[in-house]
Design a protein around this motif. Sequence first.
Motif: not given
Lengths: 281, 350, 330
Positions: B183-207
């Motif tokens: 657990s931290s502000t940036a982690v090594q996401w384990p799944a085979a693929s996933g989009i990294g988005a910038k900010g809550n804004e980016g995640v909302a936009n991508n979803v």
Amino acid sequence: MDTSLYAARRRRNAVAIAASFIATGIGLAWLALILGVLVWNGLSGLSLAVFTEMTPPPGSAGGLLNAIVGSLIMTVLGVAIGTPIGMLAGTYMAEYGRHDRLTSVVRFINDILLSAPSIVVGLFIYEVMVRPMGNFSGIAGAAALAVIVIPVVVRTTEDMLLLVPDSLREAAASIGLPRSRMITRIAYRAALSGIVTGVLLAVARISGETAPLLFTSLNNQFFSTDLNAPMASLPTVIFQFALSPYEDWQRLAWTGALVITFSVLALSILARTLAATRKMS
Amino acid sequence: MSLIKTIVAAGIAAAVAVPALAADVSGAGASFPYPVYAKWAEAYKKETGNGLNYQSIGSGGGIKQVIARTVTFGASDMPLKPEQLGKDGLIQFPTVLGGVVPVINVDGVASGDLTLDGDTLAKIYLGEIKTWDDPKIKALNPSAKLPSQAIALVHRSDGSGTTFVFTNYLSSISPEWKSKVGSSTAVQWPAASGIGAKGNEGVANNVKQTKGSIGYVETAYAKQNNLTTTRLVNKDGKAVTATAETIAAAAAGADWSKAPGYYLILTNEPGADAWPIAAATFILIHKQPKSPADARIALEFFDWAYKNGGQLARDLDYVPLPESVVKLIRQTWASEVKDADGKTIYAVTN
Amino acid sequence: MVDMTWDRAGMSAQDAADRARALGKLRLGDAIFRNVTRFAALMVLALLGGVIVALVIGAWPAFEAFGFSFLTTQSWNPVTEQFGALAPIYGTLVTSLIAMAIAVPFGLLIALFLTELCPKWLRRPIGVAVELLAGIPSIIYGIWGLFVLAPFLQVHVQPALISAFGGVPVLSSLFAGPPYGIGVLTAGLILAIMVLPFITSISRDVFEAVPPVLKEAAYGLGCSTWEVMRHVVLPYTRVGVIGGVMLGLGRALGETMAVTFVIGNAHRITASLLAPGTTISASIANEFTEAIGEVYTASLIALGLILFVITLIVLAAARYMLLRIERRIG
């Protein structure tokens, strides 16, 4: 005559020609698609408010004034800092050191700097300006833009000065004009439109640059002309707004993109007409 | 030459002619509270003319920039531990409470239709659950119609307090997550693929843009952008929706007076109505700021926000802090934030 | 400067002194100007040197911590402070490769069209259109890619690709995974559109420089247009075309904004082109302002240094080749 070979050659030729038509058509289609979407989305948000109001928080109405002003300030400063250095260096290369080793090395290095990734320029200015100063600032953003302007101006100044015929220089020398005066009074004047073209191209180039501003001038949601503080700019605002999920922000992003694109295109056309009038005269 | 002279003159004139009329103080950090900070700053500027320039660059960025003293205050959802605060000469104090909610984009599923629990969420982000019609998801939602669509993961690419809160929750529920990812502000996401988005804004936009996707955002972003939210099963076993009430319920048992540096994590709190991924968001300021005047303006702003910003916060599903905590915070300002001569910079007089 | 040999005897002492002073001032001004320009030229050199030095100093902690393994590790873990450049380098190279694979054939074909097949009146407008494409700032490509191209690909193209290659042994892993819309392939496509104008205009310039007599001789022998292109023009302009291609490659490698919007920012190497990835410039743009800790920041600066070195090599090779063809054209 070997008809099968001839037919095969004709077929290959036809395929190649068709392919080049199609390629051109696709290329033009992309341009139309990109510009079309840009104009469509950008115009829908275009209004007087865009040029008179500040960037709003999401959900409120606003405009892009602080971003436009910030971009203008940093662009003008970047050009103001970079052009003299670039012109002087180009002058050395064309006038004093036309055939010496330094010039060929500088020319080579300059061409590399010309195409260097702009984000690396941003990193450089961060290390030498932002970190020691302790804050993000408009002047750091202007410095990053200046670093991008210098190679462009060096190249065009050298090219334009080299085009000035030596007979002019010799005539100046024959009446006893000192070399520096000859350069400033005669050669510059002769190459002026070419140099101005180069400056305009440099301005067009830096108007759309985002990466060097990301960690030098940061961004500012309020109107600020303080050079020692973060300053808004159109590209960084577009970056922030486009990646957000807010529709009013996204609309402003498209409008800002339209403003930048058409400024850049207008500058390029201006530069091109200047070059054309020079060629004709 | 005169053309150049004109350009230089114009540039200098522009830079010098209009000095900053009112004070503009800069802060940077978490995107978690950005919607409410932006609304507060707009209202504050209307009232007092002082502008607070807040750049939403992620909690990691806020921490870094305030330590580097390039901004007056930093904002982070990941509270710094007291040792680190002492090392960097910072104080931290909470401003509002909010919650992190999973958001999805699945055709035919509306907000509140889908219920997940911490274990399933962890497995999704570990890449072990790959499609929406997986039996584990179905087990929690027997009546939901789920397509056999691949799950497109969205997570943060920047240093994010929201990620910290989210992964903190997953770590407390799933030992597998804790050991594999942490657990931290940036982690090594384990799944085979996933989009990294910038900010809550980016995640909302991508979803919003990607069908079949799942992401995690602060509740204000889900609300402002009409994203489909899920319900979560909390510690007490009840499925709850993220609202101001459930977030307040999660924070009900928090004892701020006993937390040095206000270091409190509010994930997986007990309570029948508690939202499992609740968090406070913090402001970091130097004990001895570079510019006492700027620090004073910043503290005045937050004081104004505590007094007047409650409704704006509630409108966006944030929960204002209780008055008792605000009192403690004011005391911290008075006793800790001083200028070079040791004088208190801002003491509330009322 | 020539010192006029007038009749000095006719001058008063005052005039001679004035004249000597004026000449002295002019000489001084000349020397100052000469040195100022020399200094400016040296500053250009210093700029490049300064960039490299600043980057090396900034990146040093990362090289100290990881050594050579920095270039070969894929893991990018801010929690444990283990950073490796492999994923960004891979992403940079793959997206640029995709971009060149698309842009080079297209660019050459368009240049062929412009020089051989296009009616004269159409040549100028299309040339201008190509330069318009080059002039559009890269951030516009980024938002266009995010809002127009990515959704289109996600809904119409990627599912088709996934199902079409689903059964094929090797290609199925190349086109696997949920259709995100954004990802390595999309970034490569956007880069291709960005690089296309460069390749087109440089190719067109070198194609136009082929002496007409060579082409006419070939036509006289009965060669078709394609055969003239393939056997006369391309071999003659080979060096220039390669120089232009490498310039385009240099641009693609360093491009930040267009890629950041559509690459998906995932620090991992996957076989699938449809998966998100990252490039060096996108990583720096996304993470730099937030990297906490000396090693994290230094790792990002080290990435910038690696990118600079890669583009340096490519650009130096390109400039060298273009220099050769400029000399040949004269």
